[in-house]
Design an enzyme around this catalytic site. Structure first.
Site, short mmCIF file in Angstrom:
data_model
loop_
_atom_site.label_atom_id
_atom_site.label_comp_id
_atom_site.label_asym_id
_atom_site.label_seq_id
_atom_site.Cartn_x
_atom_site.Cartn_y
_atom_site.Cartn_z
N CYS A 1 7.89 -23.66 12.25
CA CYS A 1 8.24 -22.36 12.23
C CYS A 1 9.90 -22.48 12.53
O CYS A 1 10.53 -22.81 11.70
CB CYS A 1 7.69 -21.40 13.03
SG CYS A 1 7.84 -19.70 12.84
N HIS B 1 2.19 -22.29 11.28
CA HIS B 1 1.74 -22.83 12.60
C HIS B 1 0.45 -23.40 12.71
O HIS B 1 -0.36 -22.94 12.65
CB HIS B 1 1.68 -21.73 13.48
CG HIS B 1 2.83 -20.94 13.96
ND1 HIS B 1 3.56 -21.31 14.82
CD2 HIS B 1 3.52 -19.87 13.33
CE1 HIS B 1 4.71 -20.49 15.03
NE2 HIS B 1 4.77 -19.69 13.96
N GLU C 1 -0.79 -25.41 14.82
CA GLU C 1 -1.27 -25.60 16.33
C GLU C 1 -2.24 -24.51 16.74
O GLU C 1 -2.49 -24.53 17.85
CB GLU C 1 -0.04 -25.63 17.04
CG GLU C 1 0.72 -24.31 17.55
CD GLU C 1 1.64 -24.02 16.57
OE1 GLU C 1 2.49 -23.07 16.82
OE2 GLU C 1 1.70 -24.34 15.47
#
Length: 110
Positions: free
Chosen positions: A12, A100, A102
């Site tokens: 990001c 993202h 994660e």
């Protein structure tokens, strides 16, 4: 840090930071993204996408976007609203995702 020869993954804002510091450009996005997006892998041979499903659902959350890539980088993934959803400079082992990976909201994330 960019010249240490270590692998780097920017996520990001990290992607935007990489682009900015290495000579690309970042601008305010016309369309702020917050939510699910479909990731289209442009280069399925890129090692960062090993065992990642093409067209997977990923989580976006950004108001700015990369507008021009730094020299040596190429697009490896896109989404409907992010032509630079994933970029890479494989020679320098620098990778960056606008999304993202994660978080649990990304189907193959967390």
């Amino acid at each position: 840090v960019f010249n240490l020869g270590l692998p780097i993954l920017g996520i990001c804002y990290g992607m935007q930071t990489i682009a900015h510091y290495l000579g690309g450009s970042v601008i305010p996005a016309d369309h702020h993204e917050y939510g699910k997006a479909g990731l289209s892998i442009v280069d399925e041979e890129c090692p960062i996408f090993k065992d990642v499903t093409n067209f997977e659902t990923v989580w976006m959350s950004h108001g700015d976007r990369v507008d021009a890539l730094p020299d040596g980088f190429r697009v490896i993934g896109t989404s409907e609203n992010s032509p630079y959803a994933a970029i890479a400079n494989e020679e320098k082992k620098i990778y960056a995702f606008q999304y993202h990976p994660e978080v649990v909201h990304s189907v193959e994330g967390a």
